[in-house]
Design a protein around this motif. Structure first.
Motif, mmCIF file in Angstrom:
data_model
loop_
_atom_site.group_PDB
_atom_site.id
_atom_site.type_symbol
_atom_site.label_atom_id
_atom_site.label_comp_id
_atom_site.label_asym_id
_atom_site.label_seq_id
_atom_site.Cartn_x
_atom_site.Cartn_y
_atom_site.Cartn_z
ATOM 1 N N HIS A 168 0.829 -1.202 0.000
ATOM 2 C CA HIS A 168 0.000 0.000 0.000
ATOM 3 C C HIS A 168 0.871 1.262 0.000
ATOM 4 O O HIS A 168 0.609 2.225 -0.720
ATOM 5 N N LYS A 209 2.291 1.735 -3.382
ATOM 6 C CA LYS A 209 1.251 2.192 -4.309
ATOM 7 C C LYS A 209 1.037 3.683 -4.176
ATOM 8 O O LYS A 209 0.859 4.400 -5.157
ATOM 9 N N ARG A 210 1.054 4.174 -2.936
ATOM 10 C CA ARG A 210 0.833 5.610 -2.747
ATOM 11 C C ARG A 210 1.920 6.407 -3.457
ATOM 12 O O ARG A 210 1.653 7.428 -4.103
ATOM 13 N N ASN A 222 1.067 6.104 -7.224
ATOM 14 C CA ASN A 222 -0.211 6.706 -7.603
ATOM 15 C C ASN A 222 -0.198 8.223 -7.461
ATOM 16 O O ASN A 222 -0.794 8.941 -8.242
ATOM 17 N N TYR A 242 0.809 -0.889 -13.183
ATOM 18 C CA TYR A 242 -0.036 -0.264 -12.159
ATOM 19 C C TYR A 242 -0.241 1.210 -12.474
ATOM 20 O O TYR A 242 -1.344 1.737 -12.402
ATOM 21 N N LYS A 294 -5.618 2.872 -11.616
ATOM 22 C CA LYS A 294 -6.535 2.573 -10.506
ATOM 23 C C LYS A 294 -5.724 2.456 -9.220
ATOM 24 O O LYS A 294 -4.776 1.686 -9.125
ATOM 25 N N ALA A 295 -6.130 3.239 -8.225
ATOM 26 C CA ALA A 295 -5.349 3.283 -6.993
ATOM 27 C C ALA A 295 -5.243 1.926 -6.325
ATOM 28 O O ALA A 295 -4.185 1.541 -5.806
ATOM 29 N N ASN A 296 -6.308 1.171 -6.319
ATOM 30 C CA ASN A 296 -6.293 -0.076 -5.540
ATOM 31 C C ASN A 296 -5.918 -1.303 -6.356
ATOM 32 O O ASN A 296 -6.070 -2.425 -5.894
ATOM 33 N N ASP A 341 -3.502 -4.107 -8.115
ATOM 34 C CA ASP A 341 -2.430 -4.872 -7.491
ATOM 35 C C ASP A 341 -1.117 -4.616 -8.228
ATOM 36 O O ASP A 341 -1.093 -4.404 -9.442
ATOM 37 N N ALA A 396 -2.910 0.683 5.984
ATOM 38 C CA ALA A 396 -3.530 0.403 4.695
ATOM 39 C C ALA A 396 -4.718 1.288 4.395
ATOM 40 O O ALA A 396 -5.177 1.358 3.255
ATOM 41 N N ASP A 397 -5.235 1.985 5.411
ATOM 42 C CA ASP A 397 -6.384 2.837 5.122
ATOM 43 C C ASP A 397 -5.963 4.293 4.867
ATOM 44 O O ASP A 397 -6.798 5.166 4.791
ATOM 45 N N PHE A 452 -5.354 7.871 -0.723
ATOM 46 C CA PHE A 452 -4.469 8.206 -1.838
ATOM 47 C C PHE A 452 -4.524 9.700 -2.108
ATOM 48 O O PHE A 452 -4.997 10.157 -3.133
#
Lengths: 552, 357, 296
Positions: free
Chosen positions: A130, A133-134, A137, A155, A160-162, A164, A202-203, A206
């Motif tokens: 996560h 990804k941030r 993204n 990715y 798409k932020a979420n 994989d 994880a929450d 973004f």
């Protein structure tokens, strides 16, 4: 690291010269416990401007990192020590250093058990993906370091932020994290230790979280972000019980943004504030050196200040002209323009880094001595470049402007018809990074992102040349350098390839492909209240706030 | 007809009135000159009189094409100049000149007299030496010393400045000079001087004058014929002396009555005085434009536009109930082609005495 | 006094060569100068330049690059005055032409010119100047065969020249509107003069007085505007000196080295002051009541 406007320069990674012989400007040893200090208490600090971000995924400046590394921890981190000790990655939230297999393309790590964030919530292995990804993204300045991960580009394209990232797999039950790379990369362990790769829950949305930084696993937590006026660091009671993450000595460290450099200097000299991020300038620097004995240090950082010479354009496509420039540079003069906070140098790589071997004697004369103008002029004449028109680019930030004017003047002194060209600070790097500008020469600097020569060599690597947003301003495209770098950059064993980096450094200087003139020095200053000799200067993250303590 | 220097036929000069927030719409017209016709012969002086606002100044400028008429035609020396462009107007610009009313504003304060007078010569490309000579001549002609050439207008009196203006008008040897109230702004004593000068010049140089004035006494001396204007129309046209002895149109009589007489008690006739202000030229009265103020007005006057009736002796007047004419004279009269186009074919009548005021 | 300043400015190269023995852009960071018998650093090791020495070299001290402040002051005078005078000349020519055209022809021509002036008037001068200055300085200007490099002095000159037109064109237009109704203009038209002939032959001589009165004030304005633009970095570019850039450079060290800021600031004040005095004198001379005295 991105070139920092000199105002933020105080926050740069510095390497203490402790343990290294023959360093200029630095003094005394750090880390000795001669002053009795107590735990707890509040200290205050000033910064000239608010950090670029207080979000680990986004911040890419020294003052940002200085704050974030004591509040967030990646899988790997650095010891809180000065000098070499602090330059090597050690396990952070991971149990051990990564297992590197598959020809350098697979990294395996295991998350320690029982870790908690500052708000008490548990740290999970999947939080790592996560966090990465941030970075991707949010189009962070650091994305480049992670695009070598398999699936990262896909990715990014997917948007798409979420989605994989196929190259990262994590098992929350066992805590095992596996990362697959497209190409082997010797610098990847350092990427895992950068603040970008700090774990966040994880929450975490973004979006830029500067106004409300997420919980972390550092010695402090960031609270009370007050718009652009300041922020506060508070001791993290839920700090993981790991040696690599020390316990903060202070309870609270409160930062206020004060724009006036003059006021900052005044207040630190008069003990009205406990710490200032930027060095005092001008007369106040003089005053500080005299009045602040025992709480003032000058330290040479791992940075290089240089003039880029565009090897694609006349007259700098001619080796003799480039060498003439190197002969003609008056480095002590330039040092004075930085109020003396500049150590004249001959190499392109900075000292205190593996792969650095001092060029002694310097092929162009002692950097601390007078330039050899006669030889320079002679070379210019031989090359038939006398009177060639040259524009020396620079920006309007303090010191940069004066330096650019001085550089132009120095080029004039060796026979080139040089004129400075000052442009606005915020557009400077885009302008010289655009091939259309046809910038012949100009001001440049670089501060290390991590203690590995590849981080500097990328600035002179033919593979880095781009049409826009170019960082290889001189368009240096030497086949020997290019092919060597292609090989050794992939090797994760830095000690083995260090001598080859040193060879490349020598070649750069011999061929005159760049014109470096010095390494920046920064200052550490505190008020009387702080136990000064216990403060640690970290080689990468500058001042270590966890070592601030009030005297008894 | 070749003796006609200037022929004006049914000329109109209507100025549009615009109003509106964003875009100007034409909401009406100021009928400054409303169907005027006359002829001017070589060597003749035509006086043009009327109250302020009757349109005589506008007519003077229209005739010289400083304004473009909105209707009708102007023929100068046989050439139709009604809508001629700048190049075609060149002969008019050479052979017709204008002398202004205000001696102060009509001369450029920043130019010396020599430059002012020689300007038209310069425009025609006359050489420097010749210009100098001519300027000296002209100044002497109007009674000023040749040394005046290097001085500036503000150094001269009103009368002297008018002389300069006349000299300027004479520079190009015109055939026609339009004089717009040339002596109104001067002292009475100076007026006489200027009028005499104009007279002398006319004799010497064979000039024609269109002499616009509001003062009948002044006009009497210089004019061969006089035209009386009211609200944009010519109401009477007569040989000069006859106008004073035998005015036909009631308005003319009223104007004459307004002339200050040295010994009022010795005045022969009772002059009817007309009161009130002239109506607005934006919305002129129907029929005869004078009917609202005419002491002799009858029902017909507010309905029918009177034609210009040509009586014997070159005397014409536009009135349904003319003064000082007999039945016989009416019978012998003809309808002048210079009548306004809106006029019908109505014969004037003699008004019974009892019905006049 | 203004004449004195101009003379000083023109003498700048002489002063530089014979008295100060340096040029306005020669850096001298590691050099030494003899003051009162002892050798001192022009710029100290920690970057602080020398203060006024009150002798031939470095009369008013040095700046951070070791350049002689007095020499730069004089060269700055040259640059500032060149820009101000040339810009005002541009303003005057354009202002006269536009004022004449708008006032004489009226109608559509007037509408276009007046609305353009209104737009220009509405934009804050400094913002416009900075925006133009910064953007043009980056790439320079290319208009067909005419090319100006980004750091040419003509760029601030043109900017200031164009921006100032509004201040002149409007009052001139008013004058022209008044003058065109005068009878001597009609007389000229009756003599067959064409539009341009009347504008320049009859009306122009009558507006010269107004132009002369405005001229010194426009120059003063231009000097101040150039200083402001240069101070903000949008006018004269490094390394060329101008009073504005010198004030900007000295502003950061104003507490410790006030001479760097005070000297150019003082020059600005003197120049503007002397220009205003000249403007007053011109106005009095042009006064119609006094005209008789003049023209005898």
């Amino acid at each position: 690291m991105r070139r920092i406007p000199p105002r933020l320069v105080g926050l740069l990674a510095a390497t203490a010269l402790l343990g290294f012989a023959g360093c200029g400007g630095g003094d005394d040893s750090g880390g000795s416990e001669t002053t009795a200090a107590k735990s707890g208490g509040t200290a205050t600090g000033y910064g000239t401007s608010f950090p670029d971000y207080l979000d680990p995924a986004l911040s890419y400046t020294v003052d940002g990192w200085q704050t974030l590394w004591v509040a967030y921890t990646p899988l790997l981190t650095y010891k809180h020590e000065e000098g070499v000790g602090g330059s090597t990655p050690v396990p952070g939230l991971a149990e051990e250093l990564p297992k590197i297999t598959d020809g350098g393309k697979t990294y395996t790590l295991t998350l320690r058990k029982g870790l908690k964030y500052s708000d008490g919530s548990p740290v999970k292995a999947s939080d790592f993906e996560h966090s990465i990804k941030r970075v991707l993204n949010l189009e962070s300045g650091g994305s480049a370091f992670y695009q070598n991960i398999v699936g990262a580009n896909k990715y990014l394209e997917g948007g798409k932020a979420n989605a994989d990232i196929s190259g990262i797999t994590a098992d929350d039950a066992t805590g095992v994290i596996t990362i697959k790379l497209n190409e082997p990369d010797g610098t990847f362990p350092f990427a895992l230790a950068m603040p970008f790769a700090s774990l966040v829950p994880a929450d975490t949305p973004f979006a830029n979280q500067t106004k409300n930084p997420p919980p972390g696993t550092g010695s402090f937590k960031i609270t009370a972000v007050d718009g652009t006026k300041g922020f506060t660091l508070v001791k993290n009671e839920n700090k993981p019980a790991i040696d690599a993450i020390p316990e903060a000595k202070l309870d609270t460290l409160k930062f206020t943004i004060v724009k006036s450099a003059a006021r900052q200097g005044q207040d630190i000299i008069n003990n009205k504030v406990d710490y200032i991020i930027d060095p005092p300038i001008g007369e106040q620097l003089r005053e500080a050196r005299v009045k602040m004995k025992g709480r003032f240090r000058e330290i040479t950082t791992n940075s290089t200040y240089y003039m880029f010479l565009n090897t694609r354009l006349a007259p700098f496509d001619n080796k003799q002209v480039r060498q003439a420039v190197n002969y003609g540079l008056n480095k002590p003069a330039l040092a004075r323009l930085f109020s003396g906070l500049m150590e004249p140098a001959c190499n392109f790589l900075p000292p205190n880094m593996e792969g650095y071997e001092k060029l002694d004697p310097c092929p162009y004369g002692d950097p601390n001595g007078e330039p050899d103008l006669a030889k320079a002029k002679q070379l210019i004449q031989q090359a038939g470049a006398t009177g060639a028109k040259v524009t020396v680019w620079g920006n309007d930030e303090d010191e940069t402007r004066q330096v650019t004017v001085a550089l132009a003047d120095q080029l004039k002194a060796i026979g080139l018809d040089a004129r400075p060209r000052i442009v606005e600070g915020s557009v400077y790097f885009q302008t010289i990074g655009n091939q259309k500008t046809k910038a012949q020469a100009g001001f440049a600097n670089w501060f290390q992102d991590f203690p590995h020569p590849a981080n500097f060599m990328f600035l002179v690597d033919g593979a880095s040349i781009q049409e826009t947003n170019n960082q290889n301003f001189g368009n240096v495209n030497d086949p020997v350098i290019n092919s060597t770098l292609a090989k050794i950059n992939q090797n994760a064993d830095l000690a083995a390839v260090a001598p080859q980096y040193a060879q490349l450094d020598k070649r750069l200087i011999d061929e005159g492909l760049v014109a470096p003139y010095g390494n920046r020095k920064l200052t550490l200053t505190t008020s009387d209240r702080i136990a000064f000799d216990q403060v640690v200067w970290h080689p990468l993250y500058n001042v270590d706030y966890t070592t601030f303590a009030l005297k008894q | 007809m070749s003796d006609d220097l200037l022929r004006v036929e049914h000329v109109r000069q209507w100025f549009p009135l615009r109003a509106g927030l964003l875009f100007d719409r034409t909401v009406g017209h100021v009928r400054a000159v409303d169907d005027v016709s006359f002829t001017l012969s070589r060597g003749e002086t035509l006086g043009l009189v009327g109250e302020s606002g009757c349109g005589k100044t506008t007519l003077a400028r229209t005739v010289l094409r400083l304004l473009t008429p909105t209707g009708g035609s102007i023929t100068f020396q046989g050439q139709d100049v009604t809508t001629a462009g700048r190049r075609d107007l060149a002969p008019l610009r050479r052979d017709a000149q204008l002398v202004f009313q205000d001696p102060h504003a009509s001369l450029n304060p920043r130019k010396c007299v020599g430059d002012i007078v020689s300007a038209p010569l310069k425009r025609q490309g006359v050489g420097k030496a010749e210009r100098r000579a001519r300027v000296g001549e002209l100044l002497e002609l109007v009674g000023l010393p040749a040394s005046a050439r290097s001085r500036y207008p503000h150094e001269f009196s009103g009368g002297q400045r008018q002389r300069i203006g006349i000299a300027r008008a004479l520079a190009v040897k015109p055939k026609l000079i339009v004089l717009d109230e040339p002596v109104s702004a001067l002292d009475v004593s100076i007026q006489a001087q200027i009028v005499n000068l104009l007279d002398d010049l006319q004799e010497e140089l064979g000039l024609s004058y269109l002499f616009v004035a509001h003062d009948l006494a002044v006009v009497r001396h210089v004019s061969d014929r006089i035209a009386v204007m009211y609200l944009g129309r010519i109401v009477e046209l007569s040989p000069a002396e006859e106008l004073y002895h035998r005015p036909i149109h009631p308005y003319t009589e009223a104007l004459l009555g307004a002339i200050p007489v040295p010994e009022p008690r010795r005045a022969r006739r009772q002059r009817a005085v007309v009161g009130g202000e002239p109506p607005s030229p934006i919305d002129p009265p129907s029929g005869c434009v004078f009917h609202t103020r005419c002491p002799r007005a009858q029902a017909k006057c507010s309905v029918e536009v009177p034609p210009l009736t040509q009586y014997d002796g070159g005397h014409a007047a536009a009135c349904h109930y003319p003064l000082n004419v007999t039945e016989a004279q009416i019978a012998a009269s003809t309808r002048s082609p210079d009548s306004p186009e809106a006029a019908g074919d109505v014969t004037p009548e003699v008004l019974p005495v009892a019905q006049s005021a | 006094m203004f004449v004195l300043l101009v003379v000083m400015a023109l003498c700048a190269p002489l002063y530089a060569k014979h008295v100060a023995h340096t040029t306005p852009d020669r850096n001298n960071i590691t050099g030494k100068v003899t003051v009162g018998g002892e050798q001192r650093d022009v710029v100290s090791l920690d970057g602080i330049p020398i203060g006024p020495t009150w002798q031939g070299e470095y009369l008013l001290g040095a700046d951070q690059n070791g350049r002689d402040v007095a020499v730069r002051l004089l060269y700055g005078a040259r640059n500032s005055m060149f820009i101000a005078l040339t810009a005002t000349a541009i303003t005057t020519i354009l202002g006269i032409i536009l004022g004449l055209l708008a006032g004489y022809y009226r109608g559509v021509v007037d509408w276009i010119i007046s609305r353009s002036m209104d737009v220009l008037w509405a934009i804050p001068v400094l913002l416009l100047g900075v925006a133009l200055g910064v953007s043009l300085a980056l790439g320079g200007v290319k208009l067909g065969p005419l090319e100006l490099s980004g750091d040419s002095l003509w760029i601030p000159t043109l900017i200031i020249g164009v921006v100032g037109v509004v201040y002149l064109a409007r009052p001139l237009r008013g004058e022209v509107l008044r003058l065109r109704e005068q009878e001597f203009v009609e007389a000229a038209r009756a003599q067959g003069a064409s539009g341009p002939r009347i504008m320049f032959g009859e009306i122009f001589p009558n507006i010269i007085a107004t132009v002369l009165v405005f001229f010194p004030l426009l120059v003063a304005n231009a000097v101040l505007l150039e200083a402001a633009l240069s101070f903000l970095g949008a006018g004269v570019r490094d390394p060329d000196p101008s009073w504005g850039t010198m004030i900007g450079e000295g502003e950061k060290v104003i507490i410790t080295q006030p001479a760097l800021t005070i000297a150019p600031g003082l020059m600005l004040v003197l120049t503007v002051l002397s220009l205003n005095v000249v403007g007053e004198a011109v106005r009095e001379a042009i006064d119609p009541r006094a005209r008789v005295r003049l023209e005898q």
